[in-house]
Scaffold this active site. Structure first.
Site, PDB file in Angstrom:
ATOM      1  N   LYS A 212     -31.979 -73.455 -26.489  1.00 43.44           N
ATOM      2  CA  LYS A 212     -30.665 -73.240 -27.085  1.00 43.44           C
ATOM      3  C   LYS A 212     -30.857 -72.473 -28.384  1.00 43.44           C
ATOM      4  CE  LYS A 212     -26.290 -75.322 -28.297  1.00 43.44           C
ATOM      5  NZ  LYS A 212     -26.060 -74.297 -29.329  1.00 43.44           N
ATOM      6  N   ARG A 217     -23.434 -65.009 -29.941  1.00 43.87           N
ATOM      7  CA  ARG A 217     -23.158 -64.841 -28.513  1.00 43.87           C
ATOM      8  C   ARG A 217     -22.733 -63.392 -28.270  1.00 43.87           C
ATOM      9  NH1 ARG A 217     -21.182 -68.905 -24.809  1.00 43.87           N
ATOM     10  NH2 ARG A 217     -21.385 -68.054 -22.692  1.00 43.87           N
ATOM     11  N   GLU A 261     -27.483 -64.108 -26.096  1.00 43.63           N
ATOM     12  CA  GLU A 261     -27.449 -64.324 -27.548  1.00 43.63           C
ATOM     13  C   GLU A 261     -28.280 -63.243 -28.224  1.00 43.63           C
ATOM     14  OE1 GLU A 261     -26.465 -67.169 -29.563  1.00 43.63           O
ATOM     15  OE2 GLU A 261     -25.565 -68.347 -27.949  1.00 43.63           O
ATOM     16  N   PHE A 301     -29.105 -64.897 -20.606  1.00 45.64           N
ATOM     17  CA  PHE A 301     -29.270 -66.062 -19.743  1.00 45.64           C
ATOM     18  C   PHE A 301     -28.361 -66.037 -18.517  1.00 45.64           C
ATOM     19  CE2 PHE A 301     -26.759 -67.303 -23.553  1.00 45.64           C
ATOM     20  CZ  PHE A 301     -25.508 -67.426 -22.966  1.00 45.64           C
ATOM     21  N   ARG A 373     -15.118 -75.235 -20.777  1.00 47.17           N
ATOM     22  CA  ARG A 373     -16.291 -76.075 -21.038  1.00 47.17           C
ATOM     23  C   ARG A 373     -16.672 -76.732 -19.718  1.00 47.17           C
ATOM     24  NH1 ARG A 373     -17.720 -76.468 -26.232  1.00 47.17           N
ATOM     25  NH2 ARG A 373     -16.155 -75.985 -27.806  1.00 47.17           N
TER      26      ARG A 373
END
Length: 517
Positions: A212, A217, A261, A301, A373
């Site tokens: 992480k 982003r 990211e 990712f 989410r």
């Protein structure tokens, strides 16, 4: 439709805690709107202006209160929309006076009830529970289209008012134009929180684990020779990140959409603090010079589109295979797939040992749920932080005199659309941060008293804390103990802040013997 009719529904929505009743009320109203009124009605009931921020300060709004209100409703949604468009378009010499006359006209034609609604809308303080999730369900019910189809259109449009108009006027056929395509940004998928690594593995079983990264982003698009890079909030930042654009332009793929990211790394390979990375995304930079001083490294990712193929509905595992085949290894986030706790623990320790926040745990079979989410993505951070919203700030004393210092912090309540205060903090702030937050909070001001400036709940701040404790002082009955500012999350909207439910989960975990986060 008269504005008074919309305001009546707004009051009813604000007065009910039932999500289903909110949806029912909003859907009934949407069915009554003309095609030309749908976008404005959808936006206003969500507390948003279609024109975005239009630069009305608290002083100008306060002056409107003294203007005599209309005795009978007469303003239509079209009338209000025209006046707001005229206000937003005014510029140049004499613009302040011209804008003032437009506002006076609007205030004088509104009843007292309508004016209350308009002042809340113009100040950004209209929080009545019709958040995007509720309104999305209302659009689905009003149009008779499955909510998953509305959500899919929204993920590719980014504008619920636009999707609402298409759905209500054109049905399923009207939504067909909302599809994934290169150079058009897609709302990013967000993650839920896991209590810890065991909790994440317990929910997912076999999981794809990724480092992480505490970076910015980004979403990178390529269509032939054209490349665009978008921020978390879908702003085009291509010019600010030429090294990333060059990497994407050099890929063999003809068409591609990537999620990832961007980080500024130290010579040791450890990441710079988030604020240092975000400094690369300022609007007034000597990009050529800052690129040399503070180069960015992208780590991707996810792959959402590749050479004509929409990958959004494919599994995470399939999307990562496409990603691996399209990018050099150095541009991929570190990743393993495992159900083994010891292997996962070692991977987490390696990530935190290199200066990263923790891990992302992903369901290898999950689709990409843009703008949501999704339960298929879980974030695991050993050092718990919360992304909260600044509700107000108090003027500092002594060395901090003249700066807004003590922040009032709130968590998001998805049910009501309000923000629940959890405490205050003045810790962790540098002089530079104090100057920055004073300037920005004054731009968001909606009112003040002798010591405190109250602001529109828009600015997201990441805070660390020792624990969460019970407290009768605050509405939720909870308060942060020894809260400290880690940094501002200018890449996040208030709607992406942590919820009061997440705060309660942390409190319950502590109370159950989990210790301080």
């Amino acid at each position: 439709m008269l504005l008074a009719e919309l305001v009546e529904i707004w009051r009813e929505v604000a007065g009910t805690a039932s999500r289903n009743r909110k949806v029912e009320l909003l859907a009934a109203l949407l069915r009554r709107l003309s095609p030309e009124e749908v976008e404005s009605g959808t936006a206003w009931l969500s507390g948003e202006l279609r024109q975005g921020r239009i630069g009305i300060g608290p002083a100008a709004l306060a002056e409107l209160i003294g203007i005599p209100a209309a005795e009978r409703p007469g303003l239509t949604l079209t009338d209000v929309g025209v006046l707001l468009e005229r206000f937003a378009a005014v510029s140049g010499a004499g613009s302040a006076a011209h804008r003032g006359r437009i506002l006076d006209d609007l205030a004088g034609r509104a009843t007292a009830e309508e004016r209350e609604f308009l002042l809340g809308l113009l100040s950004g303080g209209l929080r009545q529970g019709a958040l995007e999730g509720v309104m999305t369900e209302a659009v689905a019910r009003a149009s008779g289209i499955q909510v998953r189809r509305i959500r899919r259109a929204l993920m590719f449009s980014g504008s619920l008012p636009e999707v609402a108009r298409a759905a209500l006027s054109g049905g399923e056929t009207g939504l067909k134009r909302f599809s994934i395509r290169p150079l058009s940004p897609v709302m990013p998928m967000l993650a839920q929180s896991a209590a810890d690594l065991d909790g994440a593995l317990g929910r997912l079983g076999r999981a794809a684990l990724e480092w992480k990264l505490d970076g910015a982003r980004i979403q990178a698009h390529k269509e032939g020779g054209e490349v665009r890079v978008f921020s978390r909030n879908l702003r085009d930042v291509t010019e600010a990140v030429p090294e990333i654009a060059e990497l994407i332009r050099g890929l063999p793929a003809r068409q591609i959409i990537l999620d990832g990211e961007a980080l500024a790394l130290r010579p040791s390979g450890r990441p710079e603090p988030f604020q240092v990375t975000m400094s690369r995304f300022g609007r007034k930079l000597d990009v050529a010079a800052v690129r040399v001083q503070l180069p960015l490294a992208p780590f991707f990712f996810d792959c959402l589109y590749l050479d004509g193929e929409d990958l959004v509905e494919q599994s995470e595992e399939q999307r990562f295979q496409a990603l691996r085949g399209a990018l050099p290894a150095g541009a991929l986030v570190r990743r393993i797939v495992t159900a083994n706790r010891e292997e996962a623990k070692a991977f987490l320790e390696e990530a935190t040992g290199r200066g990263h926040e923790g891990l992302m745990a992903k369901d290898p079979q999950a689709p990409y749920q843009a703008g949501r989410r999704g339960a298929g993505w879980l974030k695991v951070k050993p050092a718990t932080t919360l992304d909260l919203v600044v509700l107000a700030a108090e003027w500092g004393h002594g060395r901090r005199r003249g700066w807004l210092s003590n922040l009032h912090l709130g968590a998001r309540d998805p049910g009501s659309g309000a923000f629940v205060m959890l405490g205050k903090t003045f810790k962790g702030m540098t002089d530079e941060m104090l100057k920055w937050q004073t300037r920005h909070l004054l731009e968001l001001e909606v009112g003040r008293d002798a010591w405190t400036v109250y602001v529109r709940p828009e600015l997201v701040v990441e805070v660390t804390f020792n624990e969460i404790q019970e407290s009768p002082r605050y509405p939720a009955g909870l308060a942060l103990r020894f809260a400290r500012v880690k940094g501002y999350r200018t890449d996040k909207r208030a709607e992406e802040a942590d919820t009061i439910q997440e705060v309660r989960r942390i409190f319950e975990r502590q109370a159950g013997g989990g210790g301080s986060p």
